[in-house]
Design an enzyme around this catalytic site. Structure first.
Site, mmCIF file in Angstrom:
data_model
loop_
_atom_site.group_PDB
_atom_site.id
_atom_site.type_symbol
_atom_site.label_atom_id
_atom_site.label_comp_id
_atom_site.label_asym_id
_atom_site.label_seq_id
_atom_site.Cartn_x
_atom_site.Cartn_y
_atom_site.Cartn_z
ATOM 1 N N SER A 61 0.845 -1.202 0.000
ATOM 2 C CA SER A 61 0.000 0.000 0.000
ATOM 3 C C SER A 61 0.873 1.242 0.000
ATOM 4 C CB SER A 61 -0.925 0.002 1.226
ATOM 5 O OG SER A 61 -1.846 1.079 1.160
ATOM 6 N N ASP A 62 0.362 2.296 -0.613
ATOM 7 C CA ASP A 62 1.099 3.554 -0.642
ATOM 8 C C ASP A 62 0.107 4.708 -0.722
ATOM 9 O OD1 ASP A 62 3.932 4.800 -1.013
ATOM 10 O OD2 ASP A 62 2.665 5.834 -2.456
ATOM 11 N N GLN A 63 0.462 5.798 -0.084
ATOM 12 C CA GLN A 63 -0.424 6.966 -0.076
ATOM 13 C C GLN A 63 0.317 8.195 -0.592
ATOM 14 O OE1 GLN A 63 -1.804 9.266 3.610
ATOM 15 N NE2 GLN A 63 -3.600 8.022 3.124
#
Length: 209
Positions: free
Chosen positions: A85-87
């Site tokens: 996951s990455d934001q």
């Protein structure tokens, strides 16, 4: 509490997919979110360069990095379901990352006050056993209050959110900075889109009930 087990686990009377679950992240926020699903999992540091590529949109950056993080640990867990996951936050067309220190956080919050920031949180679920990959992006729009310099300084000294994109921890005191939120999943804003993850896990035969 994170419980780690390589064996099949009974959850509310049903057997879960026997593949181990791995979170390709050492973020305490993502660990806490994933633990809410009550599924045993391990964590692993993906060691991925998070620098955006030239001309890459914020959505594309988050999507690419979530994919790369899952792939980065696949060789260590060849039989696992791996979560990456990455934001990435976007303000006035510019990507905003983690501030890293107090001065950068002050500049970020000063630029964000009275404005709306879009947070793109990408999620990848890689089945390392057969190579199947699912990737989606959750989008959340956050409007910030018109904060004074004194309020910003006070907040940062209390919260010290220097490892959070945009310097605002919505799960903590950062909620006081926010005037309005709307989007796909409030969990995504914290760091992990649980609504998307549940659907992806179901596609791989993992039942939570």
């Amino acid at each position: 509490m994170i419980y780690i087990s390589p064996s099949p686990v009974k959850n509310h009377g049903k057997i879960l997919n026997s593949q181990p679950l791995v979170l390709a992240s050492t973020s305490p926020y993502r660990c806490e979110l994933l633990s809410r699903l009550r599924i045993p999992f391990e964590t692993a540091a993906p060691d991925v360069d998070e620098t955006p590529l030239l001309g890459e949109s914020a959505r594309e950056t988050s999507r690419r990095l979530s994919h790369e993080k899952a792939l980065a640990v696949a060789s260590r867990f060849p039989n696992a379901l791996i979560i990456g996951s990455d934001q990435v936050a976007l303000l006035d067309g510019q990507q905003i990352g983690k501030p890293g220190n107090h001065d950068n956080a002050v500049r970020q919050l000063q630029a964000m006050r009275g404005k709306t920031v879009v947070f793109y949180t990408a999620l990848t679920l890689l089945n390392a056993r057969n190579g199947e990959i699912q990737t989606e992006v959750a989008e959340n729009r956050v409007s910030f209050r018109q904060l004074s310099d004194e309020e910003i300084e006070s907040y940062l000294h209390l919260e010290q959110p220097y490892n959070c994109a945009g310097s605002a921890k919505s799960e903590g005191l950062g909620i006081a900075l926010i005037q309005r939120m709307e989007g796909d999943d409030p969990n995504a804003l914290v760091g992990l889109p649980l609504i998307l993850l549940i659907s992806m896990l179901k596609n791989q035969g993992v039942s939570l009930f």
